[in-house]
Design a protein around this motif. Structure first.
Motif, PDB file in Angstrom:
ATOM      1  N   TYR A 182      28.666  62.773  28.054  1.00  0.00           N
ATOM      2  CA  TYR A 182      30.077  62.386  27.917  1.00  0.00           C
ATOM      3  C   TYR A 182      30.629  62.834  26.570  1.00  0.00           C
ATOM      4  O   TYR A 182      31.721  63.432  26.484  1.00  0.00           O
ATOM      5  CB  TYR A 182      30.210  60.875  28.071  1.00  0.00           C
ATOM      6  CG  TYR A 182      31.522  60.323  27.576  1.00  0.00           C
ATOM      7  CD1 TYR A 182      32.699  60.543  28.293  1.00  0.00           C
ATOM      8  CD2 TYR A 182      31.594  59.588  26.389  1.00  0.00           C
ATOM      9  CE1 TYR A 182      33.917  60.046  27.832  1.00  0.00           C
ATOM     10  CE2 TYR A 182      32.793  59.093  25.927  1.00  0.00           C
ATOM     11  CZ  TYR A 182      33.955  59.319  26.657  1.00  0.00           C
ATOM     12  OH  TYR A 182      35.145  58.826  26.191  1.00  0.00           O
ATOM     13  N   TYR A 183      29.877  62.579  25.501  1.00  0.00           N
ATOM     14  CA  TYR A 183      30.342  62.935  24.161  1.00  0.00           C
ATOM     15  C   TYR A 183      30.510  64.448  24.024  1.00  0.00           C
ATOM     16  O   TYR A 183      31.503  64.927  23.453  1.00  0.00           O
ATOM     17  CB  TYR A 183      29.352  62.416  23.114  1.00  0.00           C
ATOM     18  CG  TYR A 183      29.728  62.775  21.692  1.00  0.00           C
ATOM     19  CD1 TYR A 183      30.740  62.098  21.026  1.00  0.00           C
ATOM     20  CD2 TYR A 183      29.068  63.799  21.016  1.00  0.00           C
ATOM     21  CE1 TYR A 183      31.098  62.424  19.727  1.00  0.00           C
ATOM     22  CE2 TYR A 183      29.414  64.139  19.717  1.00  0.00           C
ATOM     23  CZ  TYR A 183      30.431  63.438  19.085  1.00  0.00           C
ATOM     24  OH  TYR A 183      30.788  63.779  17.793  1.00  0.00           O
ATOM     25  N   GLU A 203      39.785  68.611  33.463  1.00  0.00           N
ATOM     26  CA  GLU A 203      40.836  68.136  32.556  1.00  0.00           C
ATOM     27  C   GLU A 203      42.167  68.813  32.848  1.00  0.00           C
ATOM     28  O   GLU A 203      43.226  68.176  32.824  1.00  0.00           O
ATOM     29  CB  GLU A 203      40.409  68.391  31.108  1.00  0.00           C
ATOM     30  CG  GLU A 203      41.228  67.653  30.057  1.00  0.00           C
ATOM     31  CD  GLU A 203      42.334  68.523  29.500  1.00  0.00           C
ATOM     32  OE1 GLU A 203      43.169  67.999  28.725  1.00  0.00           O
ATOM     33  OE2 GLU A 203      42.382  69.725  29.828  1.00  0.00           O
ATOM     34  N   ARG A 251      45.045  60.964  29.464  1.00  0.00           N
ATOM     35  CA  ARG A 251      44.205  59.875  29.974  1.00  0.00           C
ATOM     36  C   ARG A 251      42.822  60.362  30.385  1.00  0.00           C
ATOM     37  O   ARG A 251      41.997  59.564  30.833  1.00  0.00           O
ATOM     38  CB  ARG A 251      44.882  59.227  31.188  1.00  0.00           C
ATOM     39  CG  ARG A 251      46.231  58.583  30.900  1.00  0.00           C
ATOM     40  CD  ARG A 251      46.810  57.960  32.167  1.00  0.00           C
ATOM     41  NE  ARG A 251      45.879  57.000  32.762  1.00  0.00           N
ATOM     42  CZ  ARG A 251      46.050  56.464  33.970  1.00  0.00           C
ATOM     43  NH1 ARG A 251      47.078  56.815  34.710  1.00  0.00           N
ATOM     44  NH2 ARG A 251      45.174  55.592  34.436  1.00  0.00           N
ATOM     45  N   SER A 283      40.134  61.430  28.716  1.00  0.00           N
ATOM     46  CA  SER A 283      38.979  60.887  27.983  1.00  0.00           C
ATOM     47  C   SER A 283      38.626  59.490  28.466  1.00  0.00           C
ATOM     48  O   SER A 283      37.451  59.166  28.682  1.00  0.00           O
ATOM     49  CB  SER A 283      39.271  60.873  26.480  1.00  0.00           C
ATOM     50  OG  SER A 283      39.465  62.173  25.993  1.00  0.00           O
ATOM     51  N   LYS A 284      39.646  58.651  28.655  1.00  0.00           N
ATOM     52  CA  LYS A 284      39.406  57.292  29.133  1.00  0.00           C
ATOM     53  C   LYS A 284      38.863  57.304  30.548  1.00  0.00           C
ATOM     54  O   LYS A 284      37.925  56.562  30.885  1.00  0.00           O
ATOM     55  CB  LYS A 284      40.709  56.487  29.068  1.00  0.00           C
ATOM     56  CG  LYS A 284      40.559  55.040  29.514  1.00  0.00           C
ATOM     57  CD  LYS A 284      41.874  54.288  29.396  1.00  0.00           C
ATOM     58  CE  LYS A 284      41.720  52.844  29.861  1.00  0.00           C
ATOM     59  NZ  LYS A 284      43.013  52.105  29.767  1.00  0.00           N
ATOM     60  N   LEU A 285      39.434  58.165  31.387  1.00  0.00           N
ATOM     61  CA  LEU A 285      38.984  58.257  32.771  1.00  0.00           C
ATOM     62  C   LEU A 285      37.547  58.767  32.842  1.00  0.00           C
ATOM     63  O   LEU A 285      36.735  58.274  33.640  1.00  0.00           O
ATOM     64  CB  LEU A 285      39.911  59.189  33.551  1.00  0.00           C
ATOM     65  CG  LEU A 285      39.801  59.162  35.076  1.00  0.00           C
ATOM     66  CD1 LEU A 285      40.261  57.813  35.609  1.00  0.00           C
ATOM     67  CD2 LEU A 285      40.630  60.276  35.693  1.00  0.00           C
ATOM     68  N   ALA A 287      35.281  58.369  30.554  1.00  0.00           N
ATOM     69  CA  ALA A 287      34.418  57.276  30.103  1.00  0.00           C
ATOM     70  C   ALA A 287      34.165  56.284  31.237  1.00  0.00           C
ATOM     71  O   ALA A 287      33.039  55.799  31.424  1.00  0.00           O
ATOM     72  CB  ALA A 287      35.057  56.567  28.907  1.00  0.00           C
ATOM     73  N   GLN A 288      35.203  55.979  32.000  1.00  0.00           N
ATOM     74  CA  GLN A 288      35.043  55.058  33.125  1.00  0.00           C
ATOM     75  C   GLN A 288      34.104  55.642  34.178  1.00  0.00           C
ATOM     76  O   GLN A 288      33.232  54.934  34.708  1.00  0.00           O
ATOM     77  CB  GLN A 288      36.412  54.760  33.743  1.00  0.00           C
ATOM     78  CG  GLN A 288      37.345  53.977  32.831  1.00  0.00           C
ATOM     79  CD  GLN A 288      38.761  53.874  33.390  1.00  0.00           C
ATOM     80  OE1 GLN A 288      39.143  54.611  34.306  1.00  0.00           O
ATOM     81  NE2 GLN A 288      39.553  52.963  32.842  1.00  0.00           N
ATOM     82  N   THR A 331      30.500  55.631  32.876  1.00  0.00           N
ATOM     83  CA  THR A 331      29.967  54.270  32.851  1.00  0.00           C
ATOM     84  C   THR A 331      29.501  53.846  34.239  1.00  0.00           C
ATOM     85  O   THR A 331      28.385  53.316  34.402  1.00  0.00           O
ATOM     86  CB  THR A 331      31.033  53.287  32.344  1.00  0.00           C
ATOM     87  OG1 THR A 331      31.426  53.654  31.019  1.00  0.00           O
ATOM     88  CG2 THR A 331      30.486  51.865  32.327  1.00  0.00           C
TER      89      THR A 331
END
Length: 436
Positions: free
Chosen positions: A76-77, A243, A251, A253-255, A257-258, A261
């Motif tokens: 992810y990073y 992307e 949005r 990056s947030k998506l 991350a979700q 996770t």
């Protein structure tokens, strides 16, 4: 199914192939957050997940859980690092051709050598994922029919080759896209069935938790399992395409991350339950541990059929690169029986392209027939190709483009990822070849 690989690999036409040249100009995406989330999941989740219980057996359940979480967080990073690199290039020169592919980024950072290195690694990782598909198909079909026929594991691989060749001649990925969805549904059913078997064993008191090792005493088992975990998070080449397809790019990056996770949680749960269910008897493809009843056989057959139809999607980028090289060759461009003056191909030229696709499928099947096991091979691909594509190159390109603007800790983290990725690739390759 994965894609893998990379693969990346089960995308509709809305997400373009990450290895091919694109038109210039930054196009506004049309995908909603929900659509992008689905595309991320389809790009990442694949066949490798069925090998995670075996990875937990090799490393131990605690080491396996930590390994999957570290692999997910690192991937992810590093995907965010790629987005930062692309944004840096756009901010410096908005009039230049947008960096739309991983290969474009390699070219901006290291010239032609960077593009060649990046696309070569993605090319070989796609081939590795394709071989893994064939190994999976061969092992599962052999497991189902071995008591009814004298055919060997290699025979089952070559039995599906004619079908794969015919499917490889289909140029439209959209025609094959529904089978990708079917493959992922079968994947979910397989994971559900494994968890069901585990619950039944727990309720029946057929195993003791103390018998399941937390950390393996075999030091080589940790990087081996790590390679399999990295393989499960492939699809790295789709970063820019995912992307760019999004309507609200801010949005992403947030998506992402979700998505990571949720995927990591599913991976940890599935690997843990699979190992708990079968312990030291866990096989490198956990579906081979399932009882030989109608539901288990149906799931195995469904997975094999789905992979037969999604194999062309995995190998499609490889075809495109080979054909692009053929069409650029002087022989192909100047021979009157192959090409017109406007570079459009004749029937003979198209026939040669179809032959090249058939040769590639046969070559991949030949390689798959010599692979001793699914787990060892996926660990090798994850340790080498996926580690280099997912960790080493993003950290290197981030240092090249933004190194002067980074603080000490940011540069240190990039260097750490770069060095650890290289060490992991070398050590993982050695352990995969030597065996655990």
């Amino acid at each position: 199914m994965r894609r893998e690989e990379g693969g990346e690999n089960h995308m509709s036409n809305e997400i373009e192939n990450p290895l091919l040249p694109k038109s210039s100009g930054r196009v506004t995406g049309t995908a909603s957050a929900a659509q992008t989330l689905g595309n991320i999941i389809v790009s990442i989740v694949g066949t490798g997940v069925l090998g995670l219980p075996f990875a937990f057996r090799v490393a131990g359940w605690l080491a396996g859980c930590l390994g999957v979480m570290i692999a997910g967080l690192s991937t992810y990073y590093c995907m965010l690092l790629l987005i930062q690199c692309r944004d840096k290039l756009v901010s410096e020169d908005t009039s230049s051709t947008e960096t739309k592919t991983y290969g474009d980024l390699g070219y901006k950072c290291m010239g032609k050598a960077g593009r060649f290195l990046t696309e070569f690694l993605i090319f070989t990782s796609q081939c590795g994922g394709s071989v893994a598909y064939l190994v999976f198909i061969g092992q599962n079909l052999f497991s189902i029919f071995k008591s009814y026929t004298s055919l060997t594991y290699r025979s089952f691989i070559f039995l599906v080759v004619p079908v794969q060749i015919l499917l490889s001649w289909i140029n439209s990925l959209s025609a094959l896209a529904p089978f990708s969805i079917f493959a992922d549904i079968c994947n979910v059913l397989a994971m559900t069935l494994v968890v069901k078997e585990d619950v039944q064993k727990i309720l029946g008191g057929e195993f003791s938790f103390s018998d399941r090792k937390a950390v393996s005493s075999n030091i080589r088992g940790l990087p081996f399992a790590g390679g399999m975990a990295v393989f499960c998070f492939e699809g790295f080449g789709m970063t820019f395409a995912l992307e760019s397809s999004m309507r609200e790019r801010g949005r992403f990056s947030k998506l992402l991350a979700q998505a990571f996770t949720g995927i990591t949680l599913v991976y940890v749960t599935f690997g843990f339950f699979g190992f708990m269910a079968y312990g030291d008897d866990t096989k490198d493809i956990v579906t081979l541990n399932l009882p030989k009843d109608w539901s288990s056989i149906a799931v195995q057959m469904g997975l094999c059929v789905a992979l037969i139809f999604t194999f062309p999607i995995m190998v499609h980028p490889v075809h495109e690169i080979i054909e692009g090289s053929l069409k650029k060759s002087s022989f192909f461009q100047t021979h009157p029986c192959i090409s017109y003056d406007n570079n459009s191909t004749t029937r003979l030229g198209k026939f040669m392209i179809y032959i090249s696709r058939a040769i590639l499928v046969v070559a991949l099947a030949a390689i798959a027939s010599f692979i001793p096991g699914f787990g060892a091979f996926t660990s090798l691909v994850g340790s080498t190709l996926c580690a280099l594509v997912s960790f080493v190159l993003p950290a290197l390109y981030h240092l090249i483009l933004l190194g002067s603007s980074l603080n000490f800790w940011q540069r240190s983290l990039d260097v750490c990822i770069l060095l650890c990725g290289l060490l992991f690739a070398v050590n993982g390759t050695y352990n995969s070849i030597v065996g655990v």
